[in-house]
Design an enzyme around this catalytic site. Sequence first.
Site, mmCIF file in Angstrom:
data_model
loop_
_atom_site.group_PDB
_atom_site.id
_atom_site.type_symbol
_atom_site.label_atom_id
_atom_site.label_comp_id
_atom_site.label_asym_id
_atom_site.label_seq_id
_atom_site.Cartn_x
_atom_site.Cartn_y
_atom_site.Cartn_z
ATOM 1 C CG ASP A 182 -3.521 -7.210 -7.137
ATOM 2 O OD1 ASP A 182 -3.773 -6.741 -6.015
ATOM 3 O OD2 ASP A 182 -2.380 -7.556 -7.509
ATOM 4 C CG ASP A 283 1.140 -10.181 -5.761
ATOM 5 O OD1 ASP A 283 0.818 -9.457 -4.808
ATOM 6 O OD2 ASP A 283 1.518 -11.353 -5.640
ATOM 7 C CD GLU A 340 3.495 -6.440 -3.159
ATOM 8 O OE1 GLU A 340 3.460 -7.479 -3.821
ATOM 9 O OE2 GLU A 340 3.137 -6.390 -1.969
ATOM 10 C CG HIS A 411 -4.016 -6.329 0.542
ATOM 11 N ND1 HIS A 411 -3.301 -5.480 -0.278
ATOM 12 C CD2 HIS A 411 -3.575 -7.568 0.251
ATOM 13 C CE1 HIS A 411 -2.474 -6.180 -1.036
ATOM 14 N NE2 HIS A 411 -2.617 -7.443 -0.741
ATOM 15 C CG ASP A 412 -0.163 -7.583 1.901
ATOM 16 O OD1 ASP A 412 0.467 -7.334 0.851
ATOM 17 O OD2 ASP A 412 -1.035 -8.465 1.988
HETATM 18 O O1 ISL Z 1 3.578 -7.560 3.989
HETATM 19 C C1 ISL Z 1 4.228 -7.289 3.045
HETATM 20 C C2 ISL Z 1 4.360 -5.941 2.468
HETATM 21 O O2 ISL Z 1 3.888 -4.974 3.365
HETATM 22 C C3 ISL Z 1 4.990 -8.339 2.328
HETATM 23 O O3 ISL Z 1 5.549 -9.273 3.145
HETATM 24 C C4 ISL Z 1 4.030 -8.998 1.335
HETATM 25 O O4 ISL Z 1 3.636 -10.266 1.695
HETATM 26 C C5 ISL Z 1 4.767 -9.100 0.051
HETATM 27 O O5 ISL Z 1 5.026 -7.777 -0.321
HETATM 28 C C6 ISL Z 1 3.953 -9.753 -1.043
HETATM 29 O O6 ISL Z 1 2.613 -9.332 -0.976
HETATM 30 C C7 ISL Z 1 1.835 -9.630 -2.137
HETATM 31 O O7 ISL Z 1 2.007 -10.991 -2.535
HETATM 32 C C8 ISL Z 1 1.546 -12.005 -1.648
HETATM 33 C C9 ISL Z 1 0.129 -11.725 -1.098
HETATM 34 O O8 ISL Z 1 -0.116 -12.588 0.005
HETATM 35 C C10 ISL Z 1 -0.004 -10.290 -0.643
HETATM 36 O O9 ISL Z 1 -1.339 -10.029 -0.200
HETATM 37 C C11 ISL Z 1 0.367 -9.380 -1.792
HETATM 38 O O10 ISL Z 1 0.201 -8.002 -1.440
HETATM 39 C C12 ISL Z 1 1.553 -13.285 -2.443
HETATM 40 O O11 ISL Z 1 0.781 -13.116 -3.614
#
Ligand code: ISL
Length: 635
Positions: A182, A283, A340, A411-412
């Site tokens: 990641d 990310d 992402e 995981h989100d």
């Molecule tokens: O929930 C989301 C997508 O389903 C978004 O709001 C998410 O927070 C966003 O896509 C960013 O996520 C990534 O970056 C964040 C981290 O907290 C997340 O776990 C990661 O997937 C900041 O690094």
Amino acid sequence: MVYTQKSTLHEVLQSPLGRDMLNTLLLQTGLPAALVQNPLVGAVPLSALKTLSGGKVDEAFLTSFTALLNRDGGILPRPAPGVRPARAWWKEAVVYQVYPRSFADASGDGVGDLAGILAKVPYLADLGVDVLWLSPIYDSPGDDCGYDIRDYQKIDAPFGTLRDFDALLAGVHAHGMKLIMDLVVNHTSDEHAWYREACRGRGDPRHDYYIWADGTPDAPPNNWQSLFGGSAWNWVPSCGQWALHLFSKKQMDLNWECPALRAEVYAMMRWWLARGVDGFRMDVINFISKDGLADGSPLLADVAGMCGVEHYFYGPHLHEYLREMRREALDPYDTFTVGETPALGLEAARLLTAESRRELDTVFNFDHLDNPGKNRYTPYAYDLHELKKYLLRWQCGLGADCWQSLFFDNHDNRRMPGKITSDPALQPAAAKLLAAVQMTLRGTPFVYQGDELGLGNARFDTPDELRDVEAINRYQALTAQGKTSAAAMAVAGYGTRDHARTPMPWNGGKNAGFTAGTPWLQLTEGWQRTNAAAEQADPASVWHFYRAAIALRHAHPALVYGEFQPVFTRSRAFADVFCYFRTLDGERFYVECNLTAKQVRRPAPLCGRLSPVLCSYGAPAAALRPYEANVYRVG
Ligand code: ISL
């Protein structure tokens, strides 16, 4: 075409990004997609939106909107229908996302670790996994569960050491699998050495690695909001400046306009690639290029919940930086990259991932994770008809020069089976439907840890049970507004990302076999009966269905590269089913799914003999049962 406020909505639809932005606005507001196809609506000039919206669409919004429309995105012609995708190992792979903190704990400290993952590599190989994606394992204060990195080239102590990492990588490769890391380079932890040096003062060589704005401590430089709540700015007295953080207050945004910063990022990537990793999940990679620091549109803040997003979700140098990253770090290696890209749509995905663009291999788009106009903090019954619409649009519209990522969980977000149905008796069927769809569409499937067990969501009733910084901030904001703790937890406890982060249940023993210690987060609800050991012992389980679906995909290139041909899409009589063919070199499969919790009539496709090869209820019946999914070989 140069876009101005005189441009009509019809003209806006000629722009790839225009189509995306209008589609996203319609999705977020829940307005019908057909609205913008209406000729009367299409003839409306952008400038008229100011009056039509009662001033909600303001000058600032239109300035940003037209700037985005005129941004280098280019027009990328789609390959003709029927053109075959180029072959690649990562297109044939099934990826499994491991959330290391919650996967398996070998040390007994209650937190998952690399040795724990290594011990489960045979389990993953047996399931049929080809690639592991590890959520961050780097040294971190843990403010955002590891997405706040303090040292990119050091393993976070609870996970182990670089030696443990090398052992894990060797074990993964020994099983013929690959491993991607990641890559979190939109921001670092405020405890990263770069940031500590940057805070020494404006003259420090690394000051420019971060995004600063002059000002006074009483007023942030603009109205941007962090995605985790509150202002997106920290006041830094040692510099007499504000520093940007789009996420938590301990995640400081990097300044990608600084060539020295980019060079250090590429060097770090090369270090991991030289160590043997096979690629990266990147990310929020579309946030790395910011377009100035002008105030964000209050309308977008209201609609998208991200004030200022128009200034960073598709910045002016994004493509330039990704092409440079490819040249400077990735090209010497045979890698797989997935970006992402929150808030970007299908057309932007084409501009970021078409082979001719030499940027990313694929992206994560999130438009399907919640139904239009919904978000994960508001309880609702997920409607699979919306997923059908989404998949039809992407499978038919992305183009053979691009490649879709196929995922339903990460995981989100709350886990999808629990979004679809609150009936525990139906969740396994919903999980199997998702598996059947994921393994028979064109794209790379991403299985999130626990998907293969059909895990549901948990219960978080009190604030001390929360670990997700975003949910904790939301709880605190709600109670600060005067909400009771129970009312605040009804929102924060419902939408918390912790639902997807509960420890993986391996068996019915102590702590579900996850740890000999005290788990860092509560166990997954129902772990006593829904766990890997129990499901491996039950031939009718979700685990066995996932394993069979993966094996079927591996055995038949038609399920990977085959043409996607949906059927019965115009038939109201069959609106509750999702049916399609996959065809390649004379090999043909037919898939039928019941999108509802009720029994529905099965349509009869016009094709040769159907031989069932994967059936979520064991074998087809006269009608389609709740969430039933069947795959047939044709002829
Ligand atoms: O929930 C989301 C997508 O389903 C978004 O709001 C998410 O927070 C966003 O896509 C960013 O996520 C990534 O970056 C964040 C981290 O907290 C997340 O776990 C990661 O997937 C900041 O690094």
